[in-house]
Design an enzyme around this catalytic site. Sequence first.
Site, PDB file in Angstrom:
ATOM      1  N   LYS A  87       0.849  -1.186   0.000  1.00 46.22           N
ATOM      2  CA  LYS A  87       0.000   0.000   0.000  1.00 46.22           C
ATOM      3  C   LYS A  87       0.890   1.243   0.000  1.00 46.22           C
ATOM      4  CE  LYS A  87      -3.778   1.793   2.961  1.00 46.22           C
ATOM      5  NZ  LYS A  87      -4.573   1.419   4.167  1.00 46.22           N
TER       6      LYS A  87
ATOM      7  N   SER B 149      -9.291   1.196   3.482  1.00 43.38           N
ATOM      8  CA  SER B 149      -8.514   2.077   2.633  1.00 43.38           C
ATOM      9  C   SER B 149      -7.514   1.322   1.775  1.00 43.38           C
ATOM     10  CB  SER B 149      -7.791   3.113   3.495  1.00 43.38           C
ATOM     11  OG  SER B 149      -6.889   2.497   4.402  1.00 43.38           O
TER      12      SER B 149
ATOM     13  N   SER C 150      -9.429  -1.443   7.593  1.00 42.18           N
ATOM     14  CA  SER C 150      -8.926  -1.352   6.221  1.00 42.18           C
ATOM     15  C   SER C 150      -8.197  -2.599   5.744  1.00 42.18           C
ATOM     16  CB  SER C 150      -7.985  -0.147   6.095  1.00 42.18           C
ATOM     17  OG  SER C 150      -8.685   1.051   6.344  1.00 42.18           O
TER      18      SER C 150
END
Length: 596
Positions: free
Chosen positions: A78, A152, A176
């Site tokens: 990420k 997210s 997330s």
Amino acid sequence: MPSKFDTRALDLGVLALRAAYAAGTQTPEAVINAVYDRIDRSPDPAVWIALTPRAEALARARAVPLDAPLAGIPFAVKDNLDAEGLETTAGCPVYRYRPERGAFVVDRLLEAGAILVGKTNLDQFATGLVGTRSPYGAPRCVFDERYISGGSSSGSAVAVAAGLVSFALGTDTAGSGRVPAAFNNIVGLKPTRGLLSTAGVVPACRSLDCVSIFSLTCADGDAVRRVVEGFDPADPWSRPARSRPLPLEAPAVGVLAPADRDFCGDAATAALYEDAVARAEGLGWTIREIDCGPFREAARLLYAGPWVAERAAAVGGFIAAHRADCDPTVAGIILDGPAPSAVDAFQGIYALKAHERACAAVWTTVDALLLPTAPTQYTVEAVKTDPVALNATLGLYTNFVNLLDLAAVAVPAGFTPGGLAFGVTLIAPAFTDAALAVLGDRLHRALGLGAGRDRVPVPALVVQDAPDLVDLAVVGAHLSGMPLNHQLTDRGAVLVETTRTARDYRLYALAGTVPPKPGLVRDPGFIGPGILAEVWRMTQAAFGAFVEEVPPPLAIGTMDLADGRRVKGFVCEPAAIAGGEDITDRGGWRQYLTGV
């Protein structure tokens, strides 16, 4: 030059690739080429923010030592985690910077031979559970592009589910690392806070943030966790790894009472949750309805309490100076609410402690919780229309986990009639990560849903036990319900399984022991029924204290079980059986005492 290896139906599972490399049926170079070919053909342009150049990844694949733990395994991170050679944006182009070194966890993966493919998209500054709050686009659900992928850690989840990498790192503050797993039919492992270092991670709520792992199976995710976990002195939130056991044979699992099952009117996901609970019961797990009120009250503190101010502490200054360049929803959440005072912060801490105490009562009755990962799933257009309220709904069953210092693993749990994926999450106290991986693995396979977009079959893999736990086999007075069983349970030991010893053991009722005890003696060449045994799991410290209490003529040695495994167990000095009664034909101490 075309590869001589067939990669068209390539299984990118971590353990599957390791086995293929060991067998010589694949090479890292061929796999990395196949991964980049798949990325080139991928229909979703919003998954990636930056890619490692193919030539660079191939060079690493050719040079990686195949005896490294994750040699040749492609992965993604990420884009709020630093990686040397790639810029970090946290989903905000004007925030970009080039780190001097990688995040602790990323560097550990590279040292273990894994190959970084690129940085994935996210809700800006890791603020959201929807995956739509990014100027780089909204990665879509792999089963229906009209629907959100969840955030997210949106890009990381889609990269794994679409078969573009073997695993990916995300972060998890409010869910997330779990919600995107549910929406894309993969596993989301949310470790105990501090077990994986957050050094080199752009923070959301620094005191709550976790690095999470997306994978096709629990076994894959657990294998990655074991590589990247470890105490990091550079991270003030890092904690030394330790393990807390959970019962694996018949755990007591808490589920939502019917009145607490809120699925936002989604009858399909409600039915899938009921099915997952039934499958868990079919595994022999004890199902108990819980009062989820204290957990929900704790969850409300994440956004209705002072913890929102922690997001402002992380990136609020930057957003205030560059608001026009930031996602308006993210900026509004972080900057526009009332600024909590120091008094508010302390009151929030007091409230959380009160909720922790109320939740503690639940943990005295269950070993783990089995909850929906998210109540429903929304379209991208619906989220654009109502971005804050719908996002809050998705965190209904996730927001409390980090606040209460719990570990969790999200696993696939079915598909709606419309073809959307649904997931459930197993949640347990801190440091139960290893045991949760085992339970999650069993539930995932029992549900038979495969993994990812292609529903890759999940093999019957044994997840490793934690290295600081000891399995002890007992055959007599320490069995469940017997007089000395408390010496195990008082030290936190948990029952793992009921089994039998190998067939060359004899059992004797010893004379003059108080309470009555048997003695187990090995007799090479003897073929008997095998003696009924229970395997209990405890920490090394508890095991050491337990051994000190064992009186002669008994001792702790190594015992062979019927399936060939060797564990620690009770043995007896041969001299002590002289006045004893051979009760081997009874098959076990309990049968001897009851006459059955």
